[in-house]
Design a protein around this motif. Structure first.
Motif, PDB file in Angstrom:
ATOM      1  N   SER A  77       0.765  12.137 -12.536  1.00 45.33           N
ATOM      2  CA  SER A  77      -0.044  11.762 -11.325  1.00 45.33           C
ATOM      3  C   SER A  77       0.566  11.075 -10.063  1.00 45.33           C
ATOM      4  N   VAL A  78       0.209  11.615  -8.870  1.00 46.14           N
ATOM      5  CA  VAL A  78       0.536  11.258  -7.696  1.00 46.14           C
ATOM      6  C   VAL A  78      -0.190  10.496  -6.925  1.00 46.14           C
ATOM      7  N   ALA A  79       0.386   9.478  -6.001  1.00 44.49           N
ATOM      8  CA  ALA A  79      -0.778   8.902  -5.004  1.00 44.49           C
ATOM      9  C   ALA A  79      -1.298  10.019  -4.150  1.00 44.49           C
ATOM     10  N   GLN A  80      -2.589   9.921  -4.016  1.00 37.78           N
ATOM     11  CA  GLN A  80      -3.218  10.846  -3.015  1.00 37.78           C
ATOM     12  C   GLN A  80      -3.645   9.795  -1.886  1.00 37.78           C
ATOM     13  N   ASP A  81      -4.055   8.566  -1.968  1.00 34.05           N
ATOM     14  CA  ASP A  81      -4.467   7.804  -0.575  1.00 34.05           C
ATOM     15  C   ASP A  81      -4.389   6.443  -1.114  1.00 34.05           C
ATOM     16  N   THR A  82      -3.782   5.489  -0.126  1.00 38.67           N
ATOM     17  CA  THR A  82      -3.452   4.231  -0.605  1.00 38.67           C
ATOM     18  C   THR A  82      -3.614   3.387   0.781  1.00 38.67           C
ATOM     19  N   SER A  83      -3.751   1.887   0.546  1.00 36.96           N
ATOM     20  CA  SER A  83      -3.950   1.057   1.514  1.00 36.96           C
ATOM     21  C   SER A  83      -3.655  -0.309   1.036  1.00 36.96           C
ATOM     22  N   ILE A  84      -3.196  -1.269   2.105  1.00 37.75           N
ATOM     23  CA  ILE A  84      -2.796  -2.344   1.795  1.00 37.75           C
ATOM     24  C   ILE A  84      -3.264  -3.565   2.598  1.00 37.75           C
ATOM     25  N   ASN A  85      -3.676  -4.605   2.085  1.00 35.21           N
ATOM     26  CA  ASN A  85      -3.972  -5.606   3.119  1.00 35.21           C
ATOM     27  C   ASN A  85      -2.984  -6.733   2.689  1.00 35.21           C
ATOM     28  N   PHE A  86      -2.430  -7.369   3.697  1.00 32.21           N
ATOM     29  CA  PHE A  86      -1.457  -8.369   3.704  1.00 32.21           C
ATOM     30  C   PHE A  86      -2.413  -9.861   3.693  1.00 32.21           C
ATOM     31  N   LEU A  87      -2.286 -10.580   2.731  1.00 31.55           N
ATOM     32  CA  LEU A  87      -3.151 -11.953   2.794  1.00 31.55           C
ATOM     33  C   LEU A  87      -2.452 -13.240   3.031  1.00 31.55           C
ATOM     34  N   LYS A  88      -1.141 -13.325   2.444  1.00 34.64           N
ATOM     35  CA  LYS A  88      -0.527 -14.523   2.573  1.00 34.64           C
ATOM     36  C   LYS A  88       0.945 -14.306   2.749  1.00 34.64           C
ATOM     37  N   GLN A  89       1.652 -14.877   3.417  1.00 32.81           N
ATOM     38  CA  GLN A  89       3.239 -14.823   3.398  1.00 32.81           C
ATOM     39  C   GLN A  89       4.072 -14.918   2.215  1.00 32.81           C
ATOM     40  N   SER A  90       4.875 -14.463   2.033  1.00 34.24           N
ATOM     41  CA  SER A  90       5.703 -14.852   0.686  1.00 34.24           C
ATOM     42  C   SER A  90       7.462 -14.701   1.486  1.00 34.24           C
ATOM     43  N   LYS A  91       8.257 -15.348   0.584  1.00 32.93           N
ATOM     44  CA  LYS A  91       9.630 -15.567   0.995  1.00 32.93           C
ATOM     45  C   LYS A  91      10.831 -15.405   0.029  1.00 32.93           C
ATOM     46  N   ALA A  92      11.838 -15.155   0.191  1.00 30.57           N
ATOM     47  CA  ALA A  92      12.859 -14.925  -0.774  1.00 30.57           C
ATOM     48  C   ALA A  92      12.894 -16.162  -1.854  1.00 30.57           C
ATOM     49  N   GLY A  93      12.888 -15.691  -2.930  1.00 32.37           N
ATOM     50  CA  GLY A  93      12.915 -16.835  -4.158  1.00 32.37           C
ATOM     51  C   GLY A  93      11.540 -16.679  -4.886  1.00 32.37           C
ATOM     52  N   ASP A  94      10.530 -16.214  -4.002  1.00 38.66           N
ATOM     53  CA  ASP A  94       9.350 -16.102  -4.618  1.00 38.66           C
ATOM     54  C   ASP A  94       9.065 -14.972  -5.749  1.00 38.66           C
ATOM     55  N   VAL A  95       8.608 -15.516  -6.933  1.00 38.31           N
ATOM     56  CA  VAL A  95       8.299 -14.528  -7.921  1.00 38.31           C
ATOM     57  C   VAL A  95       6.871 -14.135  -7.710  1.00 38.31           C
ATOM     58  N   ILE A  96       6.607 -12.760  -7.740  1.00 39.96           N
ATOM     59  CA  ILE A  96       5.483 -12.177  -7.392  1.00 39.96           C
ATOM     60  C   ILE A  96       4.989 -11.248  -8.642  1.00 39.96           C
ATOM     61  N   ILE A  97       3.624 -11.146  -8.941  1.00 39.94           N
ATOM     62  CA  ILE A  97       3.034 -10.532 -10.036  1.00 39.94           C
ATOM     63  C   ILE A  97       2.304  -9.240  -9.467  1.00 39.94           C
ATOM     64  N   ALA A  98       2.296  -8.175  -9.872  1.00 34.08           N
ATOM     65  CA  ALA A  98       1.422  -7.166  -9.454  1.00 34.08           C
ATOM     66  C   ALA A  98       0.736  -6.787 -10.656  1.00 34.08           C
ATOM     67  N   GLU A  99      -0.573  -6.804 -10.366  1.00 30.67           N
ATOM     68  CA  GLU A  99      -1.518  -6.599 -11.583  1.00 30.67           C
ATOM     69  C   GLU A  99      -2.565  -5.214 -11.113  1.00 30.67           C
ATOM     70  N   SER A 100      -2.266  -4.005 -11.763  1.00 30.44           N
ATOM     71  CA  SER A 100      -3.102  -3.084 -11.456  1.00 30.44           C
ATOM     72  C   SER A 100      -4.096  -2.740 -12.583  1.00 30.44           C
ATOM     73  N   ARG A 101      -5.087  -2.575 -11.993  1.00 30.53           N
ATOM     74  CA  ARG A 101      -6.454  -2.590 -12.948  1.00 30.53           C
ATOM     75  C   ARG A 101      -7.269  -1.106 -12.619  1.00 30.53           C
ATOM     76  N   GLU A 102      -7.352  -0.126 -13.564  1.00 25.92           N
ATOM     77  CA  GLU A 102      -8.273   0.911 -13.372  1.00 25.92           C
ATOM     78  C   GLU A 102      -9.512   0.788 -13.075  1.00 25.92           C
ATOM     79  N   VAL A 103      -9.990   1.516 -11.916  1.00 22.05           N
ATOM     80  CA  VAL A 103     -11.268   1.200 -11.440  1.00 22.05           C
ATOM     81  C   VAL A 103     -12.155   2.389 -11.972  1.00 22.05           C
ATOM     82  N   HIS A 104     -11.605   3.585 -11.880  1.00 21.64           N
ATOM     83  CA  HIS A 104     -12.317   4.833 -12.062  1.00 21.64           C
ATOM     84  C   HIS A 104     -11.167   5.754 -12.744  1.00 21.64           C
ATOM     85  N   ASN A 105     -11.384   6.453 -13.863  1.00 21.02           N
ATOM     86  CA  ASN A 105     -10.610   7.426 -14.546  1.00 21.02           C
ATOM     87  C   ASN A 105     -11.355   8.803 -14.797  1.00 21.02           C
ATOM     88  N   GLY A 106     -11.105   9.540 -13.709  1.00 22.61           N
ATOM     89  CA  GLY A 106     -11.596  10.831 -13.669  1.00 22.61           C
ATOM     90  C   GLY A 106     -10.564  11.845 -14.067  1.00 22.61           C
TER      91      GLY A 106
END
Length: 143
Positions: A77-106
């Motif tokens: 599978s390949v990305a077809q359409d994407t968008s991002i909204n930045f909500l809060k600043q982050s900086k060097a040293g911060d540990v970031i978690i990405a959690e991906s949840r499926e909304v639709h599986n066609g």
């Protein structure tokens, strides 16, 4: 084979062949069919001229989470359409978690919401991705 075990094996193999995700320093925390949870630590070379995380780094992290969650059924599978909204600043040293949840599986598309959060639970960004499913296996030997 259990579908979640297979999903984890596909994601781990994909990471092992993904130089960008390796450069980002991504590690896999959890994988289930249509889901993944990743972690990375932000480094100085990922900061922009304002000494906050470059948006492209956060986008790339979320894009990797999309790839690991939408491909983990071993349906290329390949990305077809994407968008991002930045909500809060982050900086060097911060540990970031990405959690991906499926909304639709066609059959030919999938829709995923990916949240990027710091360890304090603050949302850093929200990413939405639609993928196109080719119907071909990502790894021939993992069918």
């Amino acid at each position: 084979m259990d579908k979640d075990i297979k999903a984890k094996q596909v994601a781990e193999r994909l990471l092992s062949q993904d130089p960008m995700s390796q450069w980002l320093g991504i590690s896999i925390l959890d994988v289930k069919e249509g889901y993944c949870k990743l972690q990375m630590t932000l480094r100085t070379e990922m900061m922009n001229g304002f000494n906050i995380t470059h948006g492209g780094v956060l986008f790339s992290f979320a894009d990797s989470a999309l790839a690991f969650s939408c491909n983990n059924r071993n349906n290329f599978s390949v990305a077809q359409d994407t968008s991002i909204n930045f909500l809060k600043q982050s900086k060097a040293g911060d540990v970031i978690i990405a959690e991906s949840r499926e909304v639709h599986n066609g059959r030919s598309t999938g829709l995923y919401l990916i949240t990027l959060s710091n360890l304090q639970g603050d949302q850093i960004a929200l990413f939405k991705g639609t993928c196109f499913r080719t119907g071909k296996p990502l790894f021939e030997d993992m069918q």
